[in-house]
Design an enzyme around this catalytic site. Sequence first.
Site, PDB file in Angstrom:
ATOM      1  CD  GLU A  78      -3.373   0.699   2.179  1.00 32.99           C
ATOM      2  OE1 GLU A  78      -3.917   1.689   2.482  1.00 32.99           O
ATOM      3  OE2 GLU A  78      -3.354  -0.308   2.170  1.00 32.99           O
ATOM      4  CG  ASP A 100      -2.817  -0.964   5.357  1.00 35.93           C
ATOM      5  OD1 ASP A 100      -1.900  -1.366   5.286  1.00 35.93           O
ATOM      6  OD2 ASP A 100      -3.198   0.221   5.503  1.00 35.93           O
ATOM      7  CE1 TYR A 160      -2.795  -0.883   8.636  1.00 41.69           C
ATOM      8  CE2 TYR A 160      -4.904  -1.661   9.999  1.00 41.69           C
ATOM      9  CZ  TYR A 160      -4.226  -1.030   8.735  1.00 41.69           C
ATOM     10  OH  TYR A 160      -5.180  -0.521   7.812  1.00 41.69           O
TER      11      TYR A 160
END
Length: 739
Positions: free
Chosen positions: A8, A104, A314
């Site tokens: 990403e 993601d 994350y």
Amino acid sequence: MKSLVIAEKPSVGRDIARVLHCSKNISGALEGDKYIVTWALGHLVTLADPEEYDKKYSKWDMETLPMMPEKMQLVVIRQTAKQYGLVKKQLFRKDVNQIIIATDAGREGELVARWILEKSECKKPIKRLWISSVTDKAIREGFANLRDGRAYNNLYHAAKARAEADWLVGINATRAMTCKYNAQLSCGRVQTPTLAMVAHREKEIRSFVPKEYYGMQILSGGVRFNWKDAKSSGYCTFQKQRMDEIEKKVKAEIKSGKKMIIKEVKTTAKKTFAPGLYDLTELQRDANKRFGYSAKETLNIMQRLYESHKVLTYPRTDSRYITTDVADTLKERLKACSVGPYRKLAGSLSMRPIRKNASFVDNKKVTDHHAIIPTEQFVDLQTMTNEERKVYDLVVRRFLAVLLPAFEYDQTVFTGGLAGESFTAKGKIVKSQGWKEAYENLETDEEWEEADDLAAAPKEQTLPSVKKGDSMPVAKVTVTTGKTTPPAYFTEATLLSAMENPVRYMESKDAKAAKTLGETGGLGTVATRADIIDKLFNSFLMEKKGNEIHVTGKGKQLLELVPSELKKPELTAAWEMKLSGIAKGNLQEKAFIEEISDYTEELIREIKAGTQTFRHDNLTNKKCPQCGKRLLAVNGKNSKMLVCQDRECGYRETLSRTSNARCPKCHKKMELYGKGEDQTFICKCGYKEKLSAFKNRREKEGAGVSKRDVQSYLKKQQKEAAEPLNNAFAAAFAKLDIK
């Protein structure tokens, strides 16, 4: 043949490339023997603007609404078109036989990659990398367990449906409102209910009528006792006459020589458990309450700790639990964060058996990503900024706390009797600090959030040793008074909480919708709430007064003019129920979009039929230098501006902005006014200082040497204690004029 990996962001792409031994630099990618790693820059492809479908949509005109494209088109985002071209080139290499999506792991991440593949018309087989941290270990394990990309088709359809529905409702409603009332009026299914919640809170505050209440405190035998109502068990009454009578009665008893009689001594063993691990919203709330960081600032800091430092997992997660497989890695994570202030406790925990229980380990409560916790990556606190250290500290201490046992104490309650009334005193003896050990001498979250009771309820105190039937002389009787307070204005922390759980703002009492809002995380997602709040500030629908959030005059009028359906959290609940159905394969994307199209047409009919008018209540006498119309005075999130009332003109001018510079007198943040050499800092206390004078003063005070420089210097001195101070830092310090 090779596999093409799409990450990403460049930073994540480079990490994956390093683990996969892809070291050859090619345009927009890194290549190895088996893999080529390329990356997006967030979204490279998006839904086309209305004018891409038909030139007539270039002009904002009510007659062209609603805009209902037969098929939604994708366009390459102009600013990142070069990177899209580089990714597309790699997609169609003849030696690439499969695509590995490494964006993601979530609904939006899936959309980033799938839109690139759809726009480029790439039909090659897909595999999916699904990981929650970008440490070397997590990447290696993820590539060893790649999943079939087709398993995520329904997730993609749900993401696509969400994007198209927001386009249909948001763009059509915003255009209709703007054309109808000739003002820049932005609305949407998340931002408008959020604004409505802030307005609802302001209405509650305006309509609140304070009531005076009364209590009584008695000092007896060195112990503070509080009067307790025998019927309600409360510590106050709203009846002044009643409290006057109690006071008269008690004082008469004391005058006659009566003492406080201990009727009961009750000791109860109690324990409290550590608060749960952080999800993004909870972390944003705490960072706002403790450090004043906005939701957006906290998210940006977290991104750096995740992507650059790689020390936290994350950030965009809505879970406060970890899975059993992650629980098996806790010792490695403890060893990694055994540095600085955490060395002793984290090191000690890593040497003991880990206490895993359902309070933080639960596979069923983890969806896309687990809670935010430290990674197995070695931590160097010296490389972090002050802001990064603060956010990292919040996460690590919470992580250590859940691994520790309960905080245990004995609570003792004395119940005394005098003049037929009951009085209570409380005290506690700590038996085990438990999880509070993780916070050392810092305030815990419980202490930080603790609010005052309606009246002064018994506070903890050191109690003497007494038994039932003992008598204690009374030294002092005091009647306490206070007034009930209205609800507080929203701050970013409390607004995030309301967005996460907006059920109390629902007009309908639909239990199913309320449950869905709870399950789906309320209004917006952990990834979008910060942007939604920022958008409301940047659209001048909300403004900040200190730390409080207020609705502007423009925002109030918007809520009066917008269709009532758009103001309700129920709309999001209904959407999320259906999007969840699409992700699970229980509902077709086409059926959902057809329903949204019908709703959009109904919405536009309602706006067109409106009979109200919009009136600017913030017009100034200053004329726009571009079109000559009068400018509007507006307060941005951190600035004061003049903007043109004509939406097509778009002129804006910044008058002042809140800086990070502190006033030397009162130490509050100062406003920076003016342009160029005339820029001046002005504080609320009246202090003024030109920017040039401020810079000179800061240089004299040593602002040119950073905290990191100082820390590095001190560290070096410990190693070179015997050597003379003739290095670069010594020279830098020597130049400081410290008086």
